[in-house]
Enzyme design. Structure first.
Site: not given
Length: 249
Positions: A2, A50-51, A53, A76-78, A98
């Site tokens: 993102c 935004r991507l 998911v 942005n990230g996980e 998340d």
């Protein structure tokens, strides 16, 4: 991936004046786009590409929660351990994102505490409109990109996932001479917003040190002496099994 984009202390409160700069990173999020200003944050705007998911319905950013109405988050990230954190601290999540845990951790212990408990790769900007403070953080190894544009004399701060979103601003007369650089990995920065809506750096802190055990709980338990010896024995046997026989004898 993102894309995050933010501008604070801008000479103009007109969000659309900065649309072209924000759109320079549109390739990072093909599924949705938002840029917004807010009366709680005069002369500031937050943008997000935004991507999608997870959580298609409630996952758009800037992320705000009912329980923390003065907090704004773009990231942005996980975050790998968001469910472990929920179980450990009894967090009540409002979304399936998340990154929502970032807001809960901040409310629980502050921004340094928050960053220390994140297991993942991330770049974020968190705004506390009530305290009039901005927090910028990036993961330990800098897996996720983040750049900042600082004009100390004018009290301006820009944040973007890619430098091109800030370079576009630099083309405008009011941003001539701006300094653009990477946000250092493994740090959290705190900025204040004064009464004239100008931004000032308060602190820049490293939230952990390479080689030290993490503050967060992991799924891997600590190995005692016998456990380590057992692990080494299995490793040796597997290695012997996998190697060609002529190398073993």
């Amino acid at each position: 991936m993102c894309g995050i984009w933010a501008l604070f202390g801008s000479p103009s409160a007109d969000v659309f004046k900065y649309l072209d700069a924000c759109l320079r990173i549109k390739h990072r999020g093909p599924d949705a786009f938002r840029i917004e200003g807010d009366h709680h944050l005069p002369k500031s705007c937050l943008g997000f590409h935004r991507l999608c998911v997870i959580d298609d319905l409630h996952g758009m950013q800037p992320l705000r929660l009912r329980n923390f109405p003065y907090l704004y988050l773009i990231y942005n990230g996980e975050i790998y351990n968001h469910r472990l954190l929920q179980d450990e601290f009894d967090f009540i999540y409002e979304t399936a994102l998340d990154g929502e845990c970032i807001l809960h951790l901040y409310k629980k212990g502050g921004i340094e505490y928050c960053a220390q408990h994140l297991d993942g790769e991330f770049a974020f900007t968190l705004v506390d409109a009530e305290k009039r403070q901005i927090y910028v953080g990036r993961d330990t190894f800098g897996v996720r990109p983040a750049f900042r544009m600082i004009m100390k004399d004018k009290g301006i701060l820009g944040i973007c996932s890619e430098a091109k979103g800030l370079i576009e601003l630099e083309k405008k007369e009011e941003y001539k001479g701006a300094h653009i650089e990477q946000v250092p990995p493994g740090i959290v920065e705190t900025y204040s917003i004064d009464k004239e809506d100008k931004v000032h750096l308060i602190s820049s802190k490293r939230f952990n040190k390479t080689g030290e055990p993490p503050k967060y709980r992991t799924l891997v338990t600590e190995l005692g002496t016998m456990g380590m010896l057992g692990w080494l024995a299995v490793t040796v046997r597997l290695t012997a099994f996998c190697l060609p026989q002529d190398l073993i004898h």
